[in-house]
Design a protein around this motif. Sequence first.
Motif, PDB file in Angstrom:
ATOM      1  N   GLY A   1     -56.781  -7.679 -56.992  1.00  0.00           N
ATOM      2  CA  GLY A   1     -56.279  -6.421 -56.451  1.00  0.00           C
ATOM      3  C   GLY A   1     -57.278  -5.688 -55.587  1.00  0.00           C
ATOM      4  N   TYR A   2     -58.337  -6.374 -55.150  1.00  0.00           N
ATOM      5  CA  TYR A   2     -59.364  -5.736 -54.323  1.00  0.00           C
ATOM      6  C   TYR A   2     -58.761  -5.209 -53.031  1.00  0.00           C
ATOM      7  CZ  TYR A   2     -63.768  -5.190 -51.736  1.00  0.00           C
ATOM      8  OH  TYR A   2     -64.819  -4.699 -51.012  1.00  0.00           O
ATOM      9  N   PHE A   3     -57.911  -6.012 -52.405  1.00  0.00           N
ATOM     10  CA  PHE A   3     -57.195  -5.562 -51.207  1.00  0.00           C
ATOM     11  C   PHE A   3     -55.764  -5.214 -51.588  1.00  0.00           C
ATOM     12  CE2 PHE A   3     -60.447  -8.350 -49.224  1.00  0.00           C
ATOM     13  CZ  PHE A   3     -61.049  -7.402 -48.411  1.00  0.00           C
ATOM     14  N   ASP A   4     -55.278  -4.095 -51.078  1.00  0.00           N
ATOM     15  CA  ASP A   4     -53.904  -3.670 -51.348  1.00  0.00           C
ATOM     16  C   ASP A   4     -52.925  -4.172 -50.295  1.00  0.00           C
ATOM     17  OD1 ASP A   4     -54.492  -1.910 -53.635  1.00  0.00           O
ATOM     18  OD2 ASP A   4     -55.582  -0.739 -52.147  1.00  0.00           O
ATOM     19  N   LEU A   5     -53.455  -4.510 -49.122  1.00  0.00           N
ATOM     20  CA  LEU A   5     -52.571  -4.805 -47.999  1.00  0.00           C
ATOM     21  C   LEU A   5     -53.364  -5.567 -46.934  1.00  0.00           C
ATOM     22  CD1 LEU A   5     -49.999  -2.418 -46.445  1.00  0.00           C
ATOM     23  CD2 LEU A   5     -51.793  -3.237 -44.943  1.00  0.00           C
ATOM     24  N   ILE A   6     -52.669  -6.392 -46.167  1.00  0.00           N
ATOM     25  CA  ILE A   6     -53.275  -7.132 -45.050  1.00  0.00           C
ATOM     26  C   ILE A   6     -52.617  -6.672 -43.760  1.00  0.00           C
ATOM     27  CG2 ILE A   6     -53.658  -9.411 -44.017  1.00  0.00           C
ATOM     28  CD1 ILE A   6     -53.133 -10.528 -46.918  1.00  0.00           C
ATOM     29  N   HIS A   7     -53.446  -6.388 -42.752  1.00  0.00           N
ATOM     30  CA  HIS A   7     -52.924  -6.085 -41.416  1.00  0.00           C
ATOM     31  C   HIS A   7     -53.561  -7.074 -40.449  1.00  0.00           C
ATOM     32  CE1 HIS A   7     -51.760  -2.803 -38.240  1.00  0.00           C
ATOM     33  NE2 HIS A   7     -51.406  -4.019 -37.871  1.00  0.00           N
ATOM     34  N   SER A   8     -52.747  -7.982 -39.918  1.00  0.00           N
ATOM     35  CA  SER A   8     -53.246  -9.012 -39.002  1.00  0.00           C
ATOM     36  C   SER A   8     -52.883  -8.666 -37.566  1.00  0.00           C
ATOM     37  CB  SER A   8     -52.689 -10.390 -39.383  1.00  0.00           C
ATOM     38  OG  SER A   8     -51.272 -10.375 -39.460  1.00  0.00           O
ATOM     39  N   HIS A   9     -53.763  -9.066 -36.654  1.00  0.00           N
ATOM     40  CA  HIS A   9     -53.610  -8.760 -35.234  1.00  0.00           C
ATOM     41  C   HIS A   9     -53.659 -10.058 -34.427  1.00  0.00           C
ATOM     42  CE1 HIS A   9     -54.096  -4.370 -35.734  1.00  0.00           C
ATOM     43  NE2 HIS A   9     -54.795  -4.744 -36.788  1.00  0.00           N
ATOM     44  N   TYR A  10     -52.583 -10.328 -33.682  1.00  0.00           N
ATOM     45  CA  TYR A  10     -52.421 -11.540 -32.872  1.00  0.00           C
ATOM     46  C   TYR A  10     -52.000 -12.689 -33.786  1.00  0.00           C
ATOM     47  CZ  TYR A  10     -53.401 -14.799 -28.972  1.00  0.00           C
ATOM     48  OH  TYR A  10     -53.311 -15.744 -27.963  1.00  0.00           O
ATOM     49  N   TRP A  11     -51.342 -13.672 -33.230  1.00  0.00           N
ATOM     50  CA  TRP A  11     -50.691 -14.698 -34.052  1.00  0.00           C
ATOM     51  C   TRP A  11     -51.664 -15.534 -34.855  1.00  0.00           C
ATOM     52  CZ3 TRP A  11     -50.657 -20.144 -33.821  1.00  0.00           C
ATOM     53  CH2 TRP A  11     -51.390 -20.712 -32.767  1.00  0.00           C
ATOM     54  N   LEU A  12     -52.870 -15.791 -34.325  1.00  0.00           N
ATOM     55  CA  LEU A  12     -53.851 -16.575 -35.079  1.00  0.00           C
ATOM     56  C   LEU A  12     -54.198 -15.881 -36.386  1.00  0.00           C
ATOM     57  CD1 LEU A  12     -56.251 -17.565 -32.147  1.00  0.00           C
ATOM     58  CD2 LEU A  12     -54.707 -19.106 -33.382  1.00  0.00           C
ATOM     59  N   SER A  13     -54.403 -14.580 -36.326  1.00  0.00           N
ATOM     60  CA  SER A  13     -54.698 -13.803 -37.525  1.00  0.00           C
ATOM     61  C   SER A  13     -53.487 -13.784 -38.456  1.00  0.00           C
ATOM     62  CB  SER A  13     -55.087 -12.374 -37.151  1.00  0.00           C
ATOM     63  OG  SER A  13     -56.216 -12.361 -36.299  1.00  0.00           O
ATOM     64  N   GLY A  14     -52.294 -13.764 -37.867  1.00  0.00           N
ATOM     65  CA  GLY A  14     -51.086 -13.769 -38.681  1.00  0.00           C
ATOM     66  C   GLY A  14     -50.955 -15.024 -39.515  1.00  0.00           C
ATOM     67  N   GLN A  15     -51.401 -16.144 -38.967  1.00  0.00           N
ATOM     68  CA  GLN A  15     -51.368 -17.393 -39.732  1.00  0.00           C
ATOM     69  C   GLN A  15     -52.271 -17.298 -40.964  1.00  0.00           C
ATOM     70  OE1 GLN A  15     -49.963 -20.789 -38.968  1.00  0.00           O
ATOM     71  NE2 GLN A  15     -48.476 -19.515 -37.897  1.00  0.00           N
ATOM     72  N   VAL A  16     -53.445 -16.708 -40.778  1.00  0.00           N
ATOM     73  CA  VAL A  16     -54.364 -16.516 -41.906  1.00  0.00           C
ATOM     74  C   VAL A  16     -53.785 -15.505 -42.897  1.00  0.00           C
ATOM     75  CG1 VAL A  16     -56.685 -15.765 -42.570  1.00  0.00           C
ATOM     76  CG2 VAL A  16     -56.346 -17.076 -40.458  1.00  0.00           C
TER      77      VAL A  16
END
Length: 434
Positions: free
Chosen positions: A115-130
Amino acid sequence: MTAGVARMRRALPRRVATLSVHTSPLDQPGTGDAGGMNVYVVELSRRLAALGIEVEIFTRATSGDLPPVVEMAPGVLVRHVAAGPFEGLDKLDLPSQLCAFTSGVLRVEAAHEPGYFDLIHSHYWLSGQVGWLAKERWGVPLVHSMHTMAKVKNASLAIGDAPEPTARAIGEAQVVEAADRLIASTEEEAAQLVDLYDADPRKVVTVAPGVDLDVFTPGDVAAARRRLGIAPDAVVLLFVGRIQPLKAPDVLLRAAARLVAADPSLRERLVVAVVGGPSGTGLEHPEHLAELAAELGISYLVRFEPPAHQATLADYYRAATVCVVPSYSESFGLVALESQACGTPVIAAAVGGLRTAVADGVSGRLVNGHDPCEYADAIRDVLDSPRLRADLAAGALRHAAGFGWASTAAGVLDVYADVLTAARQPSSLAVGRR
């Protein structure tokens, strides 16, 4: 109301993992792959941190000299993840390093309590894959911002520009399906996500990017020109951005050549300032613009300047008579907004987000297509009418005033709160590990 009560009521995140694989927020915008997205990540992260939300930005390490972690601002950390060779790796080769990058991201979370991170915000499709994989592993929502899309870019390619590969379009579609929320910069982009990528309309939210209204402000034009070494009576046409076919700086040079051909007196006063560095397919022929200027016979009018920090960039906007943004595709058009915030009207292509960033006839002019003659005519209208120039300058300030980063951060925070609340509901759009 205390922060704790507000968090309970709005389900705000304590810590956000921001993914920016292919370009670091610490890079100078205007060259390489650094551009408006870099500014977006930096400004949004700073303002979220100021609201008490910790942000950790993951980006690919491009030098062995980079420290593993850098504090970009209070509450904002940049983590450099080793994934592939530090130098000489083209953006098109980055998909082969997504596994290594994902491993680096997951290791950070694994070193902490669940639970260290509550949410992920990815930018650009490469980051979205991760982000897609990290979301499934951590059981938290994924918010994604496309910034640019392959299908949109390929529909309006510049002459000689290379199309985006099919693999990217496929990867984007996968991210659209996996994300719990998709943040679009404009209503047009929101519609493109639905129409071109079959996004669920309930997952798409429009939040306009902002501009730093404390940095990009009107100022003393004469003083700005002195600092930049520009004559006080010059007519200054400005281009700011990465030098690549997509951004179409050649259109400005061709328009300038037509202006001086029609009015030879401009040869004594016209300055064409191009601020930026080669990027993308522009790297294949980095001297193309200089050669074009020579071919057009206007080399003596053109100043090629390297990418500039914000304070210097603001001076260029103040010094300019008009800023020209003739891009073939723009998800938003931050340059246009920065220019207007400094009181300088914009002549821009009527494409994508520029139709939102520029109020046609109020803060500047939108031009259909990329015919240099059309741009020359639009520029000449502004040059020939001091009244029009003054009206557009006033309209530019009013228009830009509605796009502060504080408003953007508030809008994004609403998206975060909504998706976190939804993640707790059995019928949620958010899909995560329970």
